[in-house]
Write an enzyme that holds these catalytic residues in place. Structure first.
Site, PDB file in Angstrom:
ATOM      1  N   ARG A  79       0.860  -1.188   0.000  1.00 50.73           N
ATOM      2  CA  ARG A  79       0.000   0.000   0.000  1.00 50.73           C
ATOM      3  C   ARG A  79       0.897   1.239   0.000  1.00 50.73           C
ATOM      4  NH1 ARG A  79      -2.694   3.087   4.744  1.00 50.73           N
ATOM      5  NH2 ARG A  79      -4.003   4.542   3.582  1.00 50.73           N
ATOM      6  N   HIS A 125      -3.272  10.830   0.617  1.00 45.57           N
ATOM      7  CA  HIS A 125      -2.763  10.642   1.976  1.00 45.57           C
ATOM      8  C   HIS A 125      -2.206  11.982   2.466  1.00 45.57           C
ATOM      9  CE1 HIS A 125      -1.238   7.359   4.903  1.00 45.57           C
ATOM     10  NE2 HIS A 125      -0.946   8.507   5.474  1.00 45.57           N
ATOM     11  N   GLU A 172      -7.704   8.311   6.338  1.00 45.01           N
ATOM     12  CA  GLU A 172      -7.987   8.934   7.633  1.00 45.01           C
ATOM     13  C   GLU A 172      -8.547  10.354   7.534  1.00 45.01           C
ATOM     14  OE1 GLU A 172      -4.517   8.600  10.126  1.00 45.01           O
ATOM     15  OE2 GLU A 172      -4.719   6.431  10.248  1.00 45.01           O
ATOM     16  N   ASN A 312      -7.418   1.468   9.766  1.00 47.70           N
ATOM     17  CA  ASN A 312      -6.133   1.794  10.378  1.00 47.70           C
ATOM     18  C   ASN A 312      -6.300   1.722  11.878  1.00 47.70           C
ATOM     19  OD1 ASN A 312      -5.128   2.302   7.848  1.00 47.70           O
ATOM     20  ND2 ASN A 312      -4.716   4.479   8.175  1.00 47.70           N
ATOM     21  N   TYR A 314      -4.140   1.342  15.800  1.00 49.01           N
ATOM     22  CA  TYR A 314      -2.867   1.349  16.519  1.00 49.01           C
ATOM     23  C   TYR A 314      -2.956   1.020  17.998  1.00 49.01           C
ATOM     24  CZ  TYR A 314      -0.668   3.340  12.395  1.00 49.01           C
ATOM     25  OH  TYR A 314      -0.183   3.509  11.138  1.00 49.01           O
ATOM     26  N   GLU A 383      -3.439  -0.240   7.956  1.00 49.69           N
ATOM     27  CA  GLU A 383      -2.274   0.145   8.763  1.00 49.69           C
ATOM     28  C   GLU A 383      -2.392  -0.453  10.152  1.00 49.69           C
ATOM     29  OE1 GLU A 383      -1.486   4.374   9.184  1.00 49.69           O
ATOM     30  OE2 GLU A 383      -1.856   4.713   7.060  1.00 49.69           O
TER      31      GLU A 383
HETATM   32  C1  PNW Z   1      -1.509   7.429  10.698  1.00 52.92           C
HETATM   33  N1  PNW Z   1      -2.712  10.854  16.133  1.00 52.92           N
HETATM   34  O1  PNW Z   1      -1.500   8.703  11.215  1.00 52.92           O
HETATM   35  C2  PNW Z   1      -1.162   7.702   9.257  1.00 52.92           C
HETATM   36  O2  PNW Z   1      -2.046   7.172   8.313  1.00 52.92           O
HETATM   37  C3  PNW Z   1       0.266   7.438   8.919  1.00 52.92           C
HETATM   38  O3  PNW Z   1       0.625   8.280   7.862  1.00 52.92           O
HETATM   39  C4  PNW Z   1       1.124   7.621  10.138  1.00 52.92           C
HETATM   40  O4  PNW Z   1       2.494   7.614   9.887  1.00 52.92           O
HETATM   41  C5  PNW Z   1       0.724   6.534  11.119  1.00 52.92           C
HETATM   42  O5  PNW Z   1      -0.658   6.608  11.426  1.00 52.92           O
HETATM   43  C6  PNW Z   1       1.503   6.534  12.416  1.00 52.92           C
HETATM   44  O6  PNW Z   1       1.248   7.700  13.133  1.00 52.92           O
HETATM   45  C7  PNW Z   1      -1.798   9.149  12.461  1.00 52.92           C
HETATM   46  O7  PNW Z   1      -2.020  11.815  16.562  1.00 52.92           O
HETATM   47  C8  PNW Z   1      -1.047  10.208  12.962  1.00 52.92           C
HETATM   48  O8  PNW Z   1      -3.708  10.422  16.788  1.00 52.92           O
HETATM   49  C9  PNW Z   1      -1.348  10.784  14.173  1.00 52.92           C
HETATM   50  C10 PNW Z   1      -2.417  10.293  14.881  1.00 52.92           C
HETATM   51  C11 PNW Z   1      -3.175   9.234  14.402  1.00 52.92           C
HETATM   52  C12 PNW Z   1      -2.865   8.662  13.193  1.00 52.92           C
END
Ligand code: PNW
Length: 482
Positions: A79, A125, A172, A312, A314, A383
C-alpha cells in the site's frame, strides 16, 4: 497474551504500507510542486525536530530498493499513496497534468507486478496541492474541492486504472479534519488556538472538512463504478482510523456510554453515512447545525460506497465521560482519553508517540464492534504498527533488534486471527505500518515505525530490523494453507 490456535483463511494476503510525502523526497523534481505538508513542515515550530519531507527516504529514486526489501520479507501487497502535486502540480481541474508524475507511478506499478507484489493504492494521503489551499481553502470549499479531487482521480483511473485492483479514496479523513482544522497539529494547521495559528475556527471547520471529504469520496466511488469498474475490475473504499475505547470506570454507565460516543465521533462520523446513510445521533445532538447536513443527493452518493472497510488501527484508551456542556471546540464527544483506569491499571506500555499505547485485545474488539454495526463488511487492515520509546537514540545493533515491535505484531496479528476465527469477522488483508522508518508528520524523523531501519545520515541506507522477519513468520504460521 496467550498464543492462539486461531488461523486466518487461505485467501488472506498481507504486506506493508507507506505514504508519498513520508517516503518519496524529490520534492521539487520532475514538475512536482508543493503540497500543504511542504508548506506546513517549513513553518517554524510545526514539526518537532524542524525537519520536512524534502528528501525523506528518497524512495522516488529508490523504488528498486523498496521493491527488493518487500520481496525479501515475503510481502504480497504494498500500500502506497500517489502524490497529487506530482500528477497535477497545481491541483485544479483546469491545471495541466504532469505526464512525468504519471509515468513514475506507472513504472513503479509495473515493477511491483513484475516482483509478484499487488499494488494497493491510496489516492490521497494528506498531501493536498498547496495551490488549492491558497486558491479556495482546499476541503473548506466543498464544491471546488470535490470538482478538483474527482478530476484528479479520473486522470489517475484513466492512466493507471488498468493495472490497479485496490483503491483507497482518502486516508484517515478524521486526521485531515481534526488534526488539520481543530488541533492544528497537522497541515494546514488551522485551529481556534491563536497561540498556534493566526487563522482557523475549530468549532466549525473540522465538520465542514469532514463533509467535503465524505462527498468527495462518494463522488469518486460513483465515477469509478460508472466509468471504470466494469472494464478495470477493481475495488474501492475509504480508510478510517480508529482506536479502541475501554471505560475508565467499568461500573459507570456514563463511561460505558462515552466509549460508544468516542467510537462514533472518531469512526462512525464517516462510517455511518457510508454504511447507514446518516450521521450518528450523538454527533447531531452535540453539534447541532455545526455539522453540515447531508442532502438526499449526497446520501445516495455516499451510502453503499465502500467495497471494503479500510481499517487503520494502533492502540486504545480508557475513556471517562465529562460532566457539563461540551466545549464548542470539542471534537471527541465530551470525554477524556486516559492511559489509566480508575484502579490505576495501564492500557499499555509507552511508545515514542504520546498518543500510542499498544492494547492488542482492543484490535479484536474493534473489529467485532465494526462488524456488528456495519453488517460484517469485508475488512482490510490498511495500517497497524508501533513506534518504540527512545528507539531513535539507540545504537544501530540494538535498534535493529526491535523486540518491542516484534511482540506488538505477534499480539496484534494473533488478536486479528481470533477476530476472524472466533468472532466471524470478515478480515481479508493486512498491511503493517510501515515498510520502513519515514517522516512521521509533526514528530519528524524521531518516531520510527519501520520494520526497516533507514539511516538518514548515511545515504538513506535500508537495514532490516528483527520485526521484518517476525511479521513474515507470523503470517506463514497464521494463514491456513490451501
Ligand atoms: C496514521 N494521532 O496517522 C497515518 O495514516 C500514517 O501516515 C502515520 O504515519 C501513522 O498513522 C503513524 O502515526 C496518524 O495523533 C497520525 O492520533 C497521528 C495520529 C493518528 C494517526
Amino acid at each position: 497474551m496467550a498464543v492462539t490456535e486461531s488461523r486466518l483463511p487461505p485467501d488472506f494476503i498481507w504486506g506493508y504500507a507507506t505514504a508519498s510525502y513520508q517516503i518519496e523526497g524529490a520534492h521539487d523534481e520532475d514538475g512536482r510542486l508543493p503540497s500543504i505538508w511542504d508548506t506546513f513542515s517549513k513553518t517554524a515550530g510545526k514539526v518537532e525536530d524542524g525537519t520536512n519531507g524534502d528528501v525523506a527516504c528518497d524512495s522516488y529514486h529508490r523504488t528498486h530498493e523498496d521493491i527488493a526489501i518487500l520481496k525479501q520479507y515475503g510481502a504480497k501487497l504494498y500500500r502506497f499513496s500517489l502524490s497529487w502535486p506530482r500528477i497535477i502540480p497545481l491541483g485544479g481541474r483546469k491545471d495541466p497534468v504532469n505526464q512525468k508524475g504519471l509515468e513514475f507511478y506507472s513504472k513503479f506499478i509495473d515493477d511491483l507486478h513484475a516482483a509478484g507484489i499487488e499494488p494497493f493504492v491510496t489516492l490521497f494521503h494528506w498531501d493536498l496541492p498547496d495551490e488549492l489551499m491558497k486558491r479556495y481553502g482546499g476541503p473548506l470549499n466543498k464544491d471546488e474541492f470535490v470538482a478538483d479531487y474527482t478530476n484528479y482521480v479520473r486522470v489517475v483511473f484513466q492512466s493507471l486504472g488498468h493495472k490497479v485492483k485496490h483503491w483507497v479514496t482518502f486516508n484517515e479523513p478524521w486526521c485531515s479534519s481534526v488534526l488539520g482544522h481543530n488541533i492544528g497539529k497537522h497541515a494546514p494547521g488551522r485551529t481556534s488556538d491563536r497561540t498556534k495559528n493566526p487563522v482557523g475556527d475549530g468549532t466549525r471547520e473540522p465538520w465542514i472538512v469532514g463533509h467535503s471529504l465524505l462527498v468527495a469520496h462518494g463522488t469518486a466511488v460513483d465515477i469509478y463504478r460508472k466509468e471504470f469498474k466494469q472494464i478495470q475490475g477493481g475495488e474501492i473504499g475509504i480508510t478510517l482510523n480508529g482506536d479502541w475505547a475501554e471505560p475508565w470506570d467499568p461500573e459507570d454507565p456514563e463511561d460505558i456510554e462515552a466509549c460508544t460516543r468516542k467510537l462514533e465521533f472518531a469512526i462512525s462520523w464517516f462510517a455511518d453515512p457510508i454504511y447507514l446513510g446518516k450521521y450518528p445521533d450523538s454527533m447531531v445532538k452535540q453539534l447541532g447545525d455545526r455539522l453540515p447536513p447531508l442532502t438526499p443527493d449526497e446520501v445516495s452518493l455516499i451510502k453503499g460506497s465502500n467495497d471494503f472497510y479500510g481499517m487503520n488501527h494502533y492502540c486504545a484508551n480508557y475513556i471517562r465521560h465529562r460532566e457539563g456542556e461540551p466545549d464548542p471546540d470539542d471534537t471527541a464527544g465530551n470525554l477524556d482519553h486516559l492511559f489509566e483506569d480508575k484502579f490505576g491499571n495501564s492500557i499499555g506500555p509507552e511508545t515514542n508517540c504520546e498518543w500510542l499505547r499498544p492494547h492488542p485485545l482492543g484490535f479484536r474488539k474493534l473489529m467485532k464492534w465494526l462488524s456488528e454495526r456495519y453488517g460484517y463488511p469485508k475488512i482490510y487492515v490498511t495500517e497497524n504498527g508501533t513506534s518504540i520509546k527512545g528507539e531513535n537514540d539507540l545504537p544501530l545493533e540494538e535498534l535493529v533488534n526491535d523486540e518491542f515491535r516484534a511482540q506488538y505484531y505477534r499480539d496484534y496479528v494473533g488478536a486479528m486471527a481470533d477476530a476472524a476465527a472466533i468472532d466471524g469477522v470478515n478480515v481479508k488483508k493486512y498491511m503493517a505500518w510501515s515498510l520502513m522508518d519515514n517522516f512521521e508528520w509533526s514528530e519528524g524523523y524521531q518516531s520510527r515505525f519501520g520494520v526497516t531501519y533507514v539511516d538518514y545520515k548515511n545515504n538513506q541506507k535500508r537495514i532490516p530490523k528483527k520485526s521484518a522477519f517476525v511479521v513474515g513468520e507470523l503470517f506463514d504460521k497464521y494463514i491456513t494453507k490451501d
